[in-house]
Write a protein that holds these residues in place. Structure first.
Motif, PDB file in Angstrom:
ATOM      1  N   ASN A 186       0.714  -1.258   0.076  1.00 25.44           N
ATOM      2  CA  ASN A 186       0.067   0.156  -0.100  1.00 25.44           C
ATOM      3  C   ASN A 186       0.872   1.204  -0.006  1.00 25.44           C
ATOM      4  N   ASP A 187       2.049   1.212   0.875  1.00 25.11           N
ATOM      5  CA  ASP A 187       2.791   2.259   0.701  1.00 25.11           C
ATOM      6  C   ASP A 187       3.506   2.488  -0.785  1.00 25.11           C
ATOM      7  N   ALA A 188       3.801   1.549  -1.455  1.00 23.32           N
ATOM      8  CA  ALA A 188       4.115   1.654  -2.732  1.00 23.32           C
ATOM      9  C   ALA A 188       3.315   2.274  -3.783  1.00 23.32           C
ATOM     10  N   ILE A 189       2.107   1.651  -3.393  1.00 21.28           N
ATOM     11  CA  ILE A 189       0.714   2.415  -4.278  1.00 21.28           C
ATOM     12  C   ILE A 189       0.774   3.700  -3.833  1.00 21.28           C
ATOM     13  N   GLN A 190       0.792   4.299  -2.700  1.00 21.06           N
ATOM     14  CA  GLN A 190       0.485   5.607  -2.534  1.00 21.06           C
ATOM     15  C   GLN A 190       1.767   6.283  -2.907  1.00 21.06           C
TER      16      GLN A 190
ATOM     17  N   GLY B 296       0.272   9.936 -10.419  1.00 23.70           N
ATOM     18  CA  GLY B 296      -0.981  10.236 -10.723  1.00 23.70           C
ATOM     19  C   GLY B 296      -1.951   9.106 -10.941  1.00 23.70           C
ATOM     20  N   ILE B 297      -1.635   7.889 -10.651  1.00 20.30           N
ATOM     21  CA  ILE B 297      -2.228   6.713 -11.042  1.00 20.30           C
ATOM     22  C   ILE B 297      -2.846   5.956  -9.934  1.00 20.30           C
ATOM     23  N   THR B 298      -4.085   5.831  -9.719  1.00 19.81           N
ATOM     24  CA  THR B 298      -4.791   5.158  -8.871  1.00 19.81           C
ATOM     25  C   THR B 298      -4.786   3.673  -9.118  1.00 19.81           C
TER      26      THR B 298
END
Length: 298
Positions: A59-63, A70-72
């Motif tokens: 999740n930290d990498a995703i954030q 700018g990608i969700t």
């Protein structure tokens, strides 16, 4: 595609019939518990602690990538034992892989339920083949080689996430090796900028494979033709060779390299001969041709 791929079911192996369910549907059909740590982690009962360790890391990498690119992105992680593994994958137990790349087929990374399996066994087997300098780096981490090998299996989940973001950002796949190279770049970019202690372990394991394993296959042509069929150790050798180039580029260029690759090799670029890919990379970032000599040894 991923660090170690192939995602057909045991049923498909036995009957010759392809299971057309998404990987998420296959995982959801197993008797697993789940926890949402930003990402959804599906895990074998009794392994919640491991799920709660890897979930926040991903999740930290995703954030991080959401902020930088700018990608969700949605993402699932499945931690399964050897019995469940054969229900959803045809690859040997412990070979992490990712399947699914869009909203209809959400990306799911599959890892062993604990730091075990064929990748872990391979890494541990390298222990007697390290240089004095590498042994010192290992000692400086404060972990044993067995612990580092287990952590390396966990960190492959970031490589799998790297594949997802490479595609989502719009970088094409002119060659299989370039696809793997970029997944390594994305994963190390996150670790180097946000988790330097993990970046050090990742870099150590890459050097360990280069020092400790003599490949049977070593050309980029072999990789394009055989891919994971070169075998576990040989495939890991290729991955470590890609890391040896990706890691210093991350440290020098950071996100700007990713943005340039989107311009040079956009989505839909199609397959390009490896020498042409190398020529294009050399034009933009001199040193690729020299690096590629490792794949041309006699």
């Amino acid at each position: 595609m991923a660090f170690f791929i192939f995602s057909t079911t045991a049923i498909a192996q036995e009957t010759g019939q392809r299971d057309n369910r998404t990987m998420l549907a296959k995982v959801q059909s197993l008797d697993l518990e789940s926890v949402r740590e930003g990402v959804v982690v599906h895990y074998k009962p009794g392994y919640k602690e491991r799920a709660e360790k890897l979930g926040p890391l991903l999740n930290d990498a995703i954030q991080f990538f959401k902020k930088e690119l700018g990608i969700t992105q949605q993402f699932h992680l499945a931690l399964v034992d050897s019995l469940d593994w054969i229900q959803i994958s045809s690859s040997p137990y412990g070979l992490p892989h990712v399947s699914g790349m869009n909203d209809e087929d959400p990306p799911v990374a599959v890892l062993p339920v604990s730091g075990e399996g064929t990748v872990y066994d391979f890494m541990v087997s390298l222990d007697n083949n390290f240089s004095k300098n590498l042994r010192q780096r290992i000692q400086n981490t404060g972990y044993s080689w067995e612990e580092i090998s287990g952590t390396m299996v966990d960190l492959v989940s970031l490589h799998e996430l790297g594949h997802v973001y490479k595609n989502a950002y719009g970088i094409g796949e002119p060659a299989l090796w370039f696809n793997e190279f970029m997944a390594n770049y994305f994963s190390y970019l996150y670790m180097f900028q946000q988790r330097p202690e993990l970046a050090e372990i990742w870099d150590i394991t890459g050097h360990a494979i280069q020092e400790g394993f003599e490949p049977q296959y070593h050309t980029l042509e072999d990789f394009e033709k055989r891919y994971v069929k070169v075998g576990v150790g040989n495939y890991a050798w290729y991955q470590s060779a890609f890391e040896m180039k990706a890691n210093p580029l991350v440290e020098k260029y950071g996100l700007s390299f990713v943005k340039r690759m989107k311009e040079v090799f956009p989505n839909g670029v199609g397959k390009i001969a490896s020498e042409k890919v190398l020529e294009e990379l050399e034009t933009n970032y001199p040193g690729f041709q020299e690096w590629a000599q490792v794949f041309k040894r006699q």
